[in-house]
Design an enzyme around this catalytic site. Structure first.
Site, PDB file in Angstrom:
ATOM      1  CE  LYS A  13       2.642   2.977  -2.674  1.00 39.40           C
ATOM      2  NZ  LYS A  13       1.225   3.138  -2.305  1.00 39.40           N
ATOM      3  NE  ARG A 171      -3.948  -2.980  -0.415  1.00 45.53           N
ATOM      4  CZ  ARG A 171      -3.931  -2.569  -1.675  1.00 45.53           C
ATOM      5  NH1 ARG A 171      -5.060  -2.503  -2.361  1.00 45.53           N
ATOM      6  NH2 ARG A 171      -2.806  -2.229  -2.246  1.00 45.53           N
TER       7      ARG A 171
END
Ligand code: ADP
Ligand code: AMP
Length: 214
Positions: A13, A171
């Site tokens: 990202k 995560r």
């Protein structure tokens, strides 16, 4: 143009958001970078955020939403921005949506950078970050010219504490539980676009440019 980058941690990202910011002249807004800058400067916000980040947990919505809304209210965000790492939960997306609709605005594109979990651990353990200027590298895919040194500012590169394999597993679990539902959220709004994030980063970017237009 208001763009959101979606995808698992390590999907790319940030890499793509920086390229979008350069090409389309919009600011790259990363909540992770804002938190890390606060940690580095020893602010109260940084100390609070660090408690969660070090364990691979999400920083609570109240705190995160406030810093994001303050950031996008700044002058340089008037003509749009690319959000990287926000929203990460449905409540965050709802607050952003409400704040934008009060201004008669909306998100134009939510781009999901799709990378399967198997590839993520390698991406994260090979990532090296410059905590001084925010540049990121990968020891195999995007090595710096001189090992361990940032090409851009000459400072030392580090493996982020939250990129260690045991934290990455946490995560990823949190991503699937709390962030992946945003794919349906933005599909329903008619703005979701998916790109294959497993290919070379230039190819990923070409696919994004096809979506956003030249
Ligand atoms: P995110 O912002 O989604 O957490 P990053 O953009 O920091 O992810 O990318 C994670 C790691 O993978 C970095 O080390 C980056 O250099 C590397 N990377 C990003 N995109 C690609 C790609 N298409 N192919 C290989 N490695 C990549
Ligand atoms: P990133 O740099 O985007 O990988 O973010 C690093 C860490 O910062 C995450 O693992 C979270 O602990 C925290 N963080 C960043 N953005 C958010 C967000 N939108 N909501 C909650 N926590 C966040």
């Amino acid at each position: 143009m208001k763009i959101i980058m979606l995808g698992a941690p390590g999907a790319g990202k940030g890499t793509q958001a920086k390229m979008i910011a350069d090409k389309y002249s919009v600011p790259h807004v990363s909540t992770g970078d804002i938190f890390r800058a606060n940690i580095k400067n020893g602010t109260e916000l940084g100390m609070e955020a660090k408690k969660y980040m070090d364990q691979g947990l999400l920083v609570p919505d109240e705190l995160t939403v406030k810093i994001l809304l303050d950031r996008v209210a700044q002058d340089d965000c008037k003509n749009g921005y690319v959000l990287d790492g926000f929203p990460r939960t449905i409540p965050q997306a709802e607050v952003l949506d409400k704040a934008l609709s009060e201004l008669g605005e909306k998100i134009d594109f939510a781009i999901d950078v799709n990378v399967p979990d198997e590839n993520i651990i390698n991406r994260m353990s090979g990532r090296r970050a410059c905590l001084a200027c925010g540049a990121t590298y990968h020891i195999e895919h995007v090595p710096p010219t001189q090992e361990g040194i940032c090409d851009r500012c000459g400072k030392e590169l580090v493996l982020r504490d939250d990129d260690k394999p045991e934290t990455v597993k946490n995560r990823l679990e949190i991503y699937h539980e709390q962030t992946q539902p945003l794919i349906d959220f933005y599909t329903e709004k008619g703005v979701l676009k998916t790109v294959d994030g497993t290919v070379d980063m230039k190819e990923v970017f070409n696919a994004i440019v096809e979506i956003l237009g030249e």
